[in-house]
Design a protein around this motif. Structure first.
Motif, PDB file in Angstrom:
ATOM      1  N   VAL A   1      41.750  24.772  32.689  1.00 29.38           N
ATOM      2  CA  VAL A   1      40.607  25.588  32.288  1.00 29.38           C
ATOM      3  C   VAL A   1      40.243  26.549  33.413  1.00 29.38           C
ATOM      4  O   VAL A   1      40.055  27.758  33.208  1.00 29.38           O
ATOM      5  CB  VAL A   1      39.389  24.678  31.948  1.00 29.38           C
ATOM      6  N   HIS A   2      40.190  26.024  34.633  1.00 26.56           N
ATOM      7  CA  HIS A   2      39.765  26.867  35.754  1.00 26.56           C
ATOM      8  C   HIS A   2      40.843  27.872  36.149  1.00 26.56           C
ATOM      9  O   HIS A   2      40.525  28.972  36.611  1.00 26.56           O
ATOM     10  CB  HIS A   2      39.287  26.005  36.924  1.00 26.56           C
ATOM     11  N   ALA A   3      42.098  27.510  35.953  1.00 27.48           N
ATOM     12  CA  ALA A   3      43.168  28.473  36.262  1.00 27.48           C
ATOM     13  C   ALA A   3      43.026  29.697  35.348  1.00 27.48           C
ATOM     14  O   ALA A   3      43.121  30.856  35.793  1.00 27.48           O
ATOM     15  CB  ALA A   3      44.538  27.820  36.075  1.00 27.48           C
ATOM     16  N   VAL A   4      42.733  29.457  34.063  1.00 30.89           N
ATOM     17  CA  VAL A   4      42.566  30.588  33.143  1.00 30.89           C
ATOM     18  C   VAL A   4      41.289  31.363  33.484  1.00 30.89           C
ATOM     19  O   VAL A   4      41.290  32.602  33.503  1.00 30.89           O
ATOM     20  CB  VAL A   4      42.560  30.117  31.668  1.00 30.89           C
ATOM     21  N   LEU A   5      40.221  30.630  33.776  1.00 37.58           N
ATOM     22  CA  LEU A   5      38.973  31.329  34.146  1.00 37.58           C
ATOM     23  C   LEU A   5      39.191  32.222  35.367  1.00 37.58           C
ATOM     24  O   LEU A   5      38.695  33.352  35.436  1.00 37.58           O
ATOM     25  CB  LEU A   5      37.871  30.310  34.441  1.00 37.58           C
ATOM     26  N   ASP A   6      39.960  31.723  36.327  1.00 36.13           N
ATOM     27  CA  ASP A   6      40.232  32.533  37.531  1.00 36.13           C
ATOM     28  C   ASP A   6      40.996  33.810  37.164  1.00 36.13           C
ATOM     29  O   ASP A   6      40.690  34.896  37.650  1.00 36.13           O
ATOM     30  CB  ASP A   6      41.053  31.716  38.547  1.00 36.13           C
ATOM     31  N   ARG A   7      41.982  33.662  36.291  1.00 37.76           N
ATOM     32  CA  ARG A   7      42.750  34.860  35.870  1.00 37.76           C
ATOM     33  C   ARG A   7      41.846  35.830  35.109  1.00 37.76           C
ATOM     34  O   ARG A   7      41.930  37.044  35.255  1.00 37.76           O
ATOM     35  CB  ARG A   7      43.911  34.445  34.966  1.00 37.76           C
ATOM     36  N   MET A   8      41.003  35.269  34.255  1.00 31.31           N
ATOM     37  CA  MET A   8      40.082  36.133  33.495  1.00 31.31           C
ATOM     38  C   MET A   8      39.177  36.905  34.450  1.00 31.31           C
ATOM     39  O   MET A   8      38.945  38.097  34.277  1.00 31.31           O
ATOM     40  CB  MET A   8      39.214  35.285  32.551  1.00 31.31           C
ATOM     41  N   ARG A   9      38.675  36.189  35.452  1.00 31.93           N
ATOM     42  CA  ARG A   9      37.760  36.826  36.416  1.00 31.93           C
ATOM     43  C   ARG A   9      38.443  37.983  37.118  1.00 31.93           C
ATOM     44  O   ARG A   9      37.879  39.062  37.262  1.00 31.93           O
ATOM     45  CB  ARG A   9      37.312  35.810  37.471  1.00 31.93           C
ATOM     46  N   GLU A  10      39.668  37.723  37.522  1.00 29.17           N
ATOM     47  CA  GLU A  10      40.393  38.762  38.254  1.00 29.17           C
ATOM     48  C   GLU A  10      40.631  39.974  37.349  1.00 29.17           C
ATOM     49  O   GLU A  10      40.389  41.117  37.740  1.00 29.17           O
ATOM     50  CB  GLU A  10      41.723  38.173  38.710  1.00 29.17           C
ATOM     51  N   PHE A  11      41.043  39.690  36.116  1.00 26.04           N
ATOM     52  CA  PHE A  11      41.337  40.787  35.199  1.00 26.04           C
ATOM     53  C   PHE A  11      40.056  41.542  34.830  1.00 26.04           C
ATOM     54  O   PHE A  11      40.003  42.775  34.894  1.00 26.04           O
ATOM     55  CB  PHE A  11      42.038  40.251  33.945  1.00 26.04           C
ATOM     56  N   ALA A  12      39.017  40.785  34.452  1.00 29.71           N
ATOM     57  CA  ALA A  12      37.761  41.436  34.054  1.00 29.71           C
ATOM     58  C   ALA A  12      37.223  42.280  35.216  1.00 29.71           C
ATOM     59  O   ALA A  12      36.761  43.409  35.020  1.00 29.71           O
ATOM     60  CB  ALA A  12      36.733  40.388  33.638  1.00 29.71           C
ATOM     61  N   GLY A  13      37.320  41.731  36.407  1.00 33.97           N
ATOM     62  CA  GLY A  13      36.851  42.465  37.586  1.00 33.97           C
ATOM     63  C   GLY A  13      37.619  43.763  37.754  1.00 33.97           C
ATOM     64  O   GLY A  13      37.032  44.820  38.057  1.00 33.97           O
ATOM     65  N   SER A  14      38.923  43.706  37.548  1.00 38.11           N
ATOM     66  CA  SER A  14      39.726  44.921  37.777  1.00 38.11           C
ATOM     67  C   SER A  14      39.456  45.966  36.692  1.00 38.11           C
ATOM     68  O   SER A  14      39.479  47.163  36.971  1.00 38.11           O
ATOM     69  CB  SER A  14      41.219  44.576  37.872  1.00 38.11           C
ATOM     70  N   VAL A  15      39.162  45.524  35.473  1.00 37.28           N
ATOM     71  CA  VAL A  15      38.819  46.508  34.427  1.00 37.28           C
ATOM     72  C   VAL A  15      37.468  47.141  34.766  1.00 37.28           C
ATOM     73  O   VAL A  15      37.297  48.367  34.719  1.00 37.28           O
ATOM     74  CB  VAL A  15      38.773  45.835  33.028  1.00 37.28           C
ATOM     75  N   ARG A  16      36.525  46.324  35.146  1.00 36.18           N
ATOM     76  CA  ARG A  16      35.179  46.845  35.437  1.00 36.18           C
ATOM     77  C   ARG A  16      35.166  47.774  36.640  1.00 36.18           C
ATOM     78  O   ARG A  16      34.448  48.774  36.662  1.00 36.18           O
ATOM     79  CB  ARG A  16      34.214  45.672  35.696  1.00 36.18           C
ATOM     80  N   SER A  17      35.974  47.448  37.646  1.00 39.03           N
ATOM     81  CA  SER A  17      35.957  48.279  38.861  1.00 39.03           C
ATOM     82  C   SER A  17      36.773  49.551  38.690  1.00 39.03           C
ATOM     83  O   SER A  17      36.691  50.466  39.511  1.00 39.03           O
ATOM     84  CB  SER A  17      36.522  47.476  40.038  1.00 39.03           C
TER      85      SER A  17
ATOM     86  N   THR B   1      48.355  56.324  31.858  1.00 37.27           N
ATOM     87  CA  THR B   1      48.334  57.663  32.467  1.00 37.27           C
ATOM     88  C   THR B   1      47.507  57.664  33.759  1.00 37.27           C
ATOM     89  O   THR B   1      47.189  58.719  34.304  1.00 37.27           O
ATOM     90  CB  THR B   1      47.744  58.698  31.484  1.00 37.27           C
ATOM     91  N   GLY B   2      47.129  56.491  34.209  1.00 36.10           N
ATOM     92  CA  GLY B   2      46.447  56.394  35.508  1.00 36.10           C
ATOM     93  C   GLY B   2      44.934  56.460  35.427  1.00 36.10           C
ATOM     94  O   GLY B   2      44.251  56.466  36.462  1.00 36.10           O
ATOM     95  N   LYS B   3      44.385  56.519  34.202  1.00 36.46           N
ATOM     96  CA  LYS B   3      42.918  56.623  34.114  1.00 36.46           C
ATOM     97  C   LYS B   3      42.278  55.236  33.968  1.00 36.46           C
ATOM     98  O   LYS B   3      42.846  54.340  33.340  1.00 36.46           O
ATOM     99  CB  LYS B   3      42.536  57.476  32.907  1.00 36.46           C
ATOM    100  N   PRO B   4      41.084  55.058  34.519  1.00 41.67           N
ATOM    101  CA  PRO B   4      40.415  53.758  34.357  1.00 41.67           C
ATOM    102  C   PRO B   4      39.961  53.548  32.905  1.00 41.67           C
ATOM    103  O   PRO B   4      39.772  54.506  32.164  1.00 41.67           O
ATOM    104  CB  PRO B   4      39.198  53.848  35.290  1.00 41.67           C
ATOM    105  N   ILE B   5      39.786  52.287  32.563  1.00 41.56           N
ATOM    106  CA  ILE B   5      39.372  51.914  31.195  1.00 41.56           C
ATOM    107  C   ILE B   5      37.858  52.089  31.054  1.00 41.56           C
ATOM    108  O   ILE B   5      37.099  51.639  31.905  1.00 41.56           O
ATOM    109  CB  ILE B   5      39.741  50.438  30.936  1.00 41.56           C
ATOM    110  N   ARG B   6      37.450  52.722  29.963  1.00 40.43           N
ATOM    111  CA  ARG B   6      36.013  52.892  29.708  1.00 40.43           C
ATOM    112  C   ARG B   6      35.578  52.245  28.400  1.00 40.43           C
ATOM    113  O   ARG B   6      34.393  52.054  28.147  1.00 40.43           O
ATOM    114  CB  ARG B   6      35.610  54.387  29.709  1.00 40.43           C
ATOM    115  N   THR B   7      36.554  51.953  27.528  1.00 38.78           N
ATOM    116  CA  THR B   7      36.203  51.270  26.274  1.00 38.78           C
ATOM    117  C   THR B   7      37.097  50.053  26.089  1.00 38.78           C
ATOM    118  O   THR B   7      38.313  50.145  26.272  1.00 38.78           O
ATOM    119  CB  THR B   7      36.397  52.195  25.059  1.00 38.78           C
ATOM    120  N   VAL B   8      36.480  48.953  25.741  1.00 38.57           N
ATOM    121  CA  VAL B   8      37.233  47.735  25.430  1.00 38.57           C
ATOM    122  C   VAL B   8      36.982  47.419  23.960  1.00 38.57           C
ATOM    123  O   VAL B   8      35.831  47.396  23.521  1.00 38.57           O
ATOM    124  CB  VAL B   8      36.762  46.566  26.317  1.00 38.57           C
ATOM    125  N   VAL B   9      38.073  47.229  23.217  1.00 40.43           N
ATOM    126  CA  VAL B   9      37.930  46.887  21.803  1.00 40.43           C
ATOM    127  C   VAL B   9      38.463  45.478  21.594  1.00 40.43           C
ATOM    128  O   VAL B   9      39.643  45.209  21.815  1.00 40.43           O
ATOM    129  CB  VAL B   9      38.707  47.877  20.904  1.00 40.43           C
TER     130      VAL B   9
END
Ligand SMILES: O=P(O)(O)OC[C@H]1O[C@H](O)[C@H](O)[C@@H](O)[C@@H]1O
Length: 543
Positions: free
Chosen positions: A116-132, A139-147
């Motif tokens: 459970v925590h291994a997945v939560l850690d991966r989620m945190r890393e991914f969510a953080g990278s999308v938000r930042s 094409t190199g642009k940051p994500i602004r919409t999540v569907v």
């Protein structure tokens, strides 16, 4: 033993008779401190059940029934990973999703908490990278919409929570949810979006759900129409599932898949990777707070005596109304716009869990099981269906949910909102009798129409604020309420065979619609005529 033949049920039946039509006015007159006596607070969550059609004796009998039905053992069985979902031979371990790292929960002898925590850690890393903005589109642009593309449990939880906690989402991040297979839904969702800055989270426990895969394919085609890049899907699609094979088949890199497990029921899956879109929306830290809030309610459910156990109290009250008042429905009325999707979320949680006509032993239950759950936020509902709540011929137990402190500073609005909540519970309980109406000067010809019988039950649930933590508490409160009821009724709350027949027939009819020449002779005359009508329109449209 079936519930209706237990001594506890028989005692309740006798007690119900003796209660007769005793009015809440009388109960409140009799017990001066009834309000505080029937209010339980745990970790900031207040449940006032005083305006229910119960006495102290009713509650004693209901709680004795829960004890006789071995609810304590049921709770322990669920929390410790015993395979209580008997038809699917699985545990129901959504509570392990919010277990801290140092706790262990065994499934088939294996501790699942590190997974459970291994997945939560991966989620945190991914969510953080999308938000930042570190995670870039192809094409190199940051994500602004999540569907988020998902349906049922893969939609309602995260969609409900994202709406509830929208204040936590940065203004330049748009998180959308699409569920319905209706093409208008995905069309509207995609309208105006920039493919270069859009990320799709395809959320499906099984990854075989037709609605979700159809929407995901349409989204993929929409993306590919603009982004002619072999890396487009890898940079713009991630999956949340238990089914790595189907995810790979769809074309999503398993490295971009966030896993969960078959011991998490769809409608209980918000705290799992199904919460990924929510985590992106509100941030990993706040998502963590939601888990801690849910955990706090789990611990309360496990350890509090039944008389002070919030989910148990809500659960037995529902059993009381279904069993002894013929209450067909249960209304959930959040006096908070942010909880606008809570009734829909609770519909799945409650009705898919306990809407069953078979016991764990395979017999017919001898009492009514889940109510029809419905509701709308206040005050909107007041101007729509409250007429029936106050004067209709059917009894509708209601949950009024209020939040003491809003996230805005406009007290005028909040005072009005809360005044309405309190007023409605009072009006439902105490009514206004005919002589009182006449004494107020209402002409006799109108008096009956303007009379309120009262004695209409409600429970008031108050949260100090609406935060990820308190939302987690609220979710777990209802999960465990539903468990309590399912356990007492003797049904398996964790399967959902009732959704299968319609799916199978839809597949068959879909094939028949597509094959214009298919013989419809097997269908009944109603379905056949409807299908023919549809096929005609379809043929004309297709030229
Ligand atoms: O997450 P999925 O496998 O796509 O399932 C989505 C939903 O569809 C099913 O029909 C079930 O009734 C739901 O319990 C489930 O949440």
């Amino acid at each position: 033993m079936s519930i209706a033949s237990t001594p506890g049920w028989r005692k309740l039946r006798e007690h119900r008779k003796s209660l007769g039509t005793t009015h809440l006015r009388e109960l409140f007159d009799r017990e001066r401190a009834r309000g505080p006596a029937m209010t339980v607070e745990y970790d900031g969550v207040v449940v006032d059940y005083a305006k229910n059609l119960v006495t102290a004796e009713t509650m004693d009998l209901l709680l004795a029934l829960a004890a006789d039905r071995d609810l304590a053992a049921g709770i322990e069985a669920m929390l410790s990973g015993y395979p209580i979902n008997t038809t699917e031979r699985r545990p129901a371990l959504h509570t392990a999703l919010r277990a801290p790292r140092d706790v262990s929960v065994l499934v088939d002898g294996r501790d699942v908490v590190p997974d459970v925590h291994a997945v939560l850690d991966r989620m945190r890393e991914f969510a953080g990278s999308v938000r930042s903005g570190a995670w870039r589109g192809c094409t190199g642009k940051p994500i602004r919409t999540v569907v988020n593309i998902g349906i049922g449990g893969s939609d309602l939880g995260p969609a409900m929570a994202a709406l509830a906690l929208r204040e936590c989402t940065p203004a330049d991040l748009d998180v959308r949810f699409v569920s319905n297979v209706d093409g208008h839904a995905i069309k509207r969702t995609l309208r105006g979006l920039d493919p270069e800055r859009t990320l799709f989270v395809v959320a499906s426990k099984t990854f075989t759900t037709v609605e979700t895969l159809t929407n995901a394919r349409t989204a993929r085609a929409w993306l590919s129409a603009t982004l002619d890049d072999p890396h487009a899907v890898a940079r713009h699609f991630v999956a949340v599932s238990t089914n790595a094979r189907e995810v790979a088949e769809f074309g999503i890199d398993p490295a971009n898949m966030f896993e969960f497990w078959d011991w998490v029921g769809g409608r209980y899956s918000l705290p799992s990777a199904i919460g990924l879109s929510l985590m992106i929306a509100i941030g990993p830290e706040r998502f963590g707070e939601l888990l801690v809030g849910a955990r706090s309610m789990d611990e309360h459910f496990r350890s509090a005596p039944f008389s002070r156990n919030l989910p148990v109290l809500l659960g037995v009250l529902g059993v009381w109304y279904r069993g002894f008042f013929d209450a067909q429905t249960h209304a959930v009325l959040p006096y908070d716009e942010r909880l606008g999707r809570l009734p829909a979320y609770l519909q799945q949680l409650d009705m898919e869990s306990n809407g069953k006509s078979v016991t764990r032993e395979g017999a017919s239950p001898d009492v009514d099981t889940a109510p029809i759950v419905w509701g709308e936020p206040g005050t909107n509902g007041q101007h729509a269906f409250f007429q029936l709540l106050h004067q209709g011929t059917t009894i509708v137990p209601c949950d009024f949910i209020g939040v003491l402190e809003p996230a805005h500073s406009d007290l005028e609005h909040h005072d009005l909102l809360m005044a309405n909540l309190f007023a409605q519970t009072e009006a439902l309980a105490f009514g206004r009798f005919q002589d009182e109406v006449i004494a107020e000067g209402v002409p006799e010809s109108q008096a009956r129409h303007r009379t309120f019988t009262g004695n209409r039950p409600s429970t008031t649930i108050l949260l100090p604020r609406l935060t990820p933590y308190t939302l987690g508490q609220l979710i777990a409160l209802y999960e465990h309420k539903v468990f309590t009821q399912g356990w007492l009724w003797g049904i398996n709350s964790f399967d959902q065979w009732g959704v299968e027949l319609g799916k199978a027939l839809a597949n068959r009819i879909h094939d028949e619609i597509r094959a214009d020449s298919a013989d419809l002779g097997d269908h009944d005359s109603s379905t056949r005529a409807l299908l023919q009508r549809y096929r005609q329109v379809r043929t004309i449209r297709n030229g």
